[in-house]
Structures are given as structure tokens and as C-alpha cells.
Design an enzyme around this catalytic site. Structure first.
Site, short mmCIF file in Angstrom:
data_model
loop_
_atom_site.label_atom_id
_atom_site.label_comp_id
_atom_site.label_asym_id
_atom_site.label_seq_id
_atom_site.Cartn_x
_atom_site.Cartn_y
_atom_site.Cartn_z
N LYS A 106 0.82 -1.21 0.00
CA LYS A 106 0.00 0.00 0.00
C LYS A 106 0.87 1.27 0.00
O LYS A 106 2.08 1.19 0.09
CB LYS A 106 -0.97 -0.04 1.18
CG LYS A 106 -1.89 -1.29 1.16
CD LYS A 106 -2.95 -1.25 0.07
CE LYS A 106 -3.53 -2.59 -0.32
NZ LYS A 106 -4.44 -3.22 0.63
C1 LIG Z 1 -5.47 -4.36 0.95
C2 LIG Z 1 -6.95 -4.18 0.96
C3 LIG Z 1 -7.73 -4.50 2.07
C4 LIG Z 1 -7.21 -5.23 3.26
O1 LIG Z 1 -6.15 -4.62 3.87
P1 LIG Z 1 -5.31 -5.45 4.97
O2 LIG Z 1 -4.56 -4.38 5.69
O3 LIG Z 1 -4.42 -6.38 4.20
O4 LIG Z 1 -6.29 -6.16 5.83
C5 LIG Z 1 -9.07 -4.17 2.05
N1 LIG Z 1 -9.64 -3.60 0.98
C6 LIG Z 1 -8.93 -3.31 -0.12
C7 LIG Z 1 -9.61 -2.64 -1.27
C8 LIG Z 1 -7.57 -3.61 -0.18
O5 LIG Z 1 -6.86 -3.35 -1.29
#
Ligand SMILES: *Cc1c(COP(=O)(O)O)cnc(C)c1O
Length: 382
Positions: free
Chosen positions: A185
Site C-alpha cells: 500500500k
Molecule cells: C489491501 C486491501 C484491504 C485489506 O487490507 P489489509 O490491511 O491487508 O487487511 C481491504 N480492501 C482493499 C480494497 C484492499 O486493497
């Protein structure tokens, strides 16, 4: 291949390494002063005036948000089909049912008209996703939710820092916003997330439920009169707290987030310029607002001479990693079978899925790396 251009790599340097060593030497490994500082600095980055509750994933944060809103069996929650399964699975965690909505082809985010069509007395919440970092049509969605007295929890996993108009996601009028710090991210703690809300009750409940249902206020209240080992369990909570080791990484990432955002934006602009002329639809962008550029998603047009799978295979042969965001939930066996879904119910998402490719986009990407991606695309599609 030695010089493979990967789809994404985290941007970690000596500052994160030193911060982690520091955290380890401090003797405080679990949730402590660094997690607290990360919450404070994250809230400040959004302009203050919000509660920020650090958790060990965005999935955990979304779960806590629905729990704090009191959503449970018999309730329904509307989620876009074009997302990662985490957005929807949390609805099942609390025993409620998912209603999938199609996306708007002009934003790739949830289609507010489809949300309106799917409303019923049982719908208690909507979870929009700022897909790729592109802001959803929050003005219309929030207006609809207010009109029908429905909660809004923003899945902002891609959206630090996305703006709706001039307002940062996390500061809008929704009930809750949840960010992800997963490894790919825009900022990362390895695994981690942040629940952000202006609602005092939601923040308090989330703080209690992220750590075994232990009421810290009760703990603090009695601390002067009770021995240090005393605590009170007020609910069967979860184990969703963020460690200080992870928060130490997060603090450093937060300090660099403006530079990260500027680099992502510059790379996106360079793609825009270099790919014009190819049979690709370039990513949508906000009319007013700010794209966080977590992902750069192109769509093959009908005049392209190869298909999506062939393009990704060709890129891989040229040493370039691409990805697909997402295989929509209506195609995933669990969701498809549980709710009897078919592609015809979600024409916009289906169309995007069949044609979309996410190109490499990460802050450590050099201009030379990007030129290789662009040259490979021209070789395959030009
Ligand atoms: C990465 C992601 C999540 C989950 O995030 P985590 O921190 O891995 O639990 C939820 N929604 C979207 C759209 C994502 O890309």
C-alpha cells in the site's frame, strides 16, 4: 531475470531499519508508546479533529467498524463487487449479508445509482472503496445514506492520501474510514491498518474490542485505587492491536508520505504521456479531488490486437510484473454460490475485469524502470 521490474516493492530504507532496532532495544514490543505516537501523528496528518485507532490490518479495522455500528444477523451491507474480498468478508464476520453493487465506469468505484436500486429496509451500511486511490462519488453517496439513515464505512485501503474536493479521505462525514498499511500500500507497516472516526462512541468501542474487550477507561478509573494487575473485560473482544515494532515503521513511512505521493503522481503523469496513442483506456481521474495513485490501471480497448492475459504474459516475458485488480467478487466461488450471482448482474465490473491490467507503480521505481515498462507496452500493442 536479474533486472526484473516487479509489480510493487515497499520503500524501506535505513530510517525504518533504525526505528525498528530502536523499538526492539526499548524492550516494548507490543502496543505501547510508538503505537500511540503513530495514532496521534496519523490523526494530525488528516488535520486533527479525528480519532485514529491503530490495528493490525485494514480487515480488522473494517470488522471493528461494523461491530461498533451494531451490524449483525439479519442486516445487509452494500459493497462494490470490484474489490478485494476483505471488504465483503467482514460483513460475514458479524453475521450480516452482503449485497454487491456494480461500479461506475467513469470512476471504477461503486455506482451510486446501483446502490439506490439495491436499498431495502434491511440495508444498514454501505462500504465504498476508493479504487486505486480514485475518490468515490462521496457527495452523492453520503447524501443518499443520510436520506435513508444508513451508515457509511469507507474502505480507504488505497486512499492515503485521496481527496474528495479539497477534503482528505478520513475527514468526510462518513461514520468510519479504514486505511491499510499492508506491504504494497501507499505507506506500510508490513501488516497494519488505521480506523479513523469522528464518532467518540465508535472510537471507544473499537479501542475496547481491538484488545480482548478490555475496558481501558475502567482500568484507568480504578488504577489509583486498585493494584496494577487489575483490569475489566466488558465484551468478548478480538486480538487486533498494532505492535510498536510495526508502528515504528509506520511513523517513518508517514514522515515520507508527501514525497511518496509526489513520486507516484509523477510516475502516473509519465505513464499518461507515454501511453497516449496505444489502444488503452488510461485510468479515470477526479473532476475535483486528488488521486492517491496506489494503482495505475489501464483497460485494453476493442482495437487492441491481443487480449489481457496475453498482454500480461508478454510483459512477464520482457521481465515486467503486472497484476489484475480485481477478479470481481461475483466471480469468486464463495460469493457467487452463496448469493447466486452472475456476470450479467455486474456488466461494468465484468467489462473492466476482462480488459484491465495494473502496471508497475511504486516509489522506488526509477525513470529507467518505467521506460522499460513503456517500451514493452509499445512493442506488444503499438
Ligand atoms: C489491501 C486491501 C484491504 C485489506 O487490507 P489489509 O490491511 O491487508 O487487511 C481491504 N480492501 C482493499 C480494497 C484492499 O486493497
Amino acid at each position: 531475470m536479474s533486472d526484473f521490474v516487479p509489480f510493487a516493492v515497499p520503500d524501506i530504507d535505513e530510517s525504518e531499519i533504525e526505528a525498528v532496532v530502536d523499538a526492539l532495544r526499548s524492550g516494548w514490543l507490543s502496543t505501547g508508546p510508538k503505537a500511540r505516537a503513530f495514532e496521534e501523528e496519523f490523526a494530525a496528518a488528516l488535520g486533527g479533529d479525528v480519532h485514529a485507532v491503530a490495528v493490525n490490518s485494514a480487515t480488522a479495522g473494517l470488522h471493528l467498524a461494523l461491530e461498533a455500528l451494531g451490524i449483525g444477523p439479519g442486516d445487509r451491507v452494500i459493497v462494490p463487487t470490484h474489490t478485494f474480498t476483505a471488504t465483503a468478508e467482514v460483513v460475514r464476520y458479524v453475521g450480516a449479508d452482503v449485497v454487491l453493487a456494480d461500479i461506475d465506469p467513469s470512476t471504477y468505484c461503486i455506482d451510486v445509482d446501483d446502490v439506490r436500486r439495491k436499498l431495502s429496509d434491511r440495508v444498514r451500511a454501505i462500504i465504498p472503496v476508493h479504487y486505486a486511490g480514485m475518490p468515490c462519488d462521496m457527495d452523492r453517496l453520503l447524501e443518499l445514506a443520510r436520506e435513508r439513515n444508513i451508515a457509511v464505512v469507507e474502505d480507504a485501503a488505497h486512499a492515503f492520501p485521496t481527496r474528495v474536493g479539497d477534503k482528505l479521505v478520513g475527514t468526510l462525514e462518513s461514520d468510519c474510514t479504514v486505511f491499510s498499511f499492508y506491504a504494497t500500500k501507499t505507506i506500510t507497516t508490513g501488516e497494519g491498518g488505521m480506523l479513523v472516526t469522528r464518532n467518540d462512541k465508535i472510537a471507544k468501542r473499537a479501542r475496547v474490542m481491538r484488545l480482548h474487550g478490555i475496558d481501558r477507561d475502567a482500568f484507568d478509573r480504578y488504577r489509583s485505587e486498585r493494584p496494577g494487575w487489575y483490569y475489566e473485560v466488558v465484551a468478548p473482544g478480538f486480538k487486533y492491536n498494532l505492535t510498536d515494532v510495526a508502528a515504528a515503521i509506520g511513523l517513518q513511512q508517514l514522515h515520507k508520505s508527501q514525497r511518496f505521493f509526489e513520486r507516484r503522481t509523477a510516475l502516473a503523469r509519465q505513464y499518461d504521456e507515454a501511453l497516449a496513442g496505444l489502444p488503452l483506456r488510461l485510468p479515470p481521474r477526479p473532476v475535483s479531488g486528488q488521486h492517491a495513485w496506489h494503482l495505475y490501471v489501464v483497460q485494453l480497448t476493442d482495437s487492441a490486437r491481443i487480449g489481457r492475459d496475453e498482454l500480461i504474459a508478454g510483459m512477464y516475458e520482457r521481465g515486467i510484473g503486472c497484476s489484475v485488480h480485481y477478479i470481481p467478487l461475483h466471480l469468486q466461488p464463495y460469493w457467487r454460490d452463496r448469493y447466486g450471482l452472475s456476470p450479467a448482474d455486474f456488466p461494468n465490473s465484468q467489462r473492466l475485469f476482462e480488459r484491465c491490467v495494473s502496471l508497475p507503480l511504486y516509489t522506488r521505481m526509477t525513470d529507467a524502470d518505467q521506460r522499460r515498462v513503456i517500451e514493452a507496452l509499445w512493442a506488444l500493442l503499438g
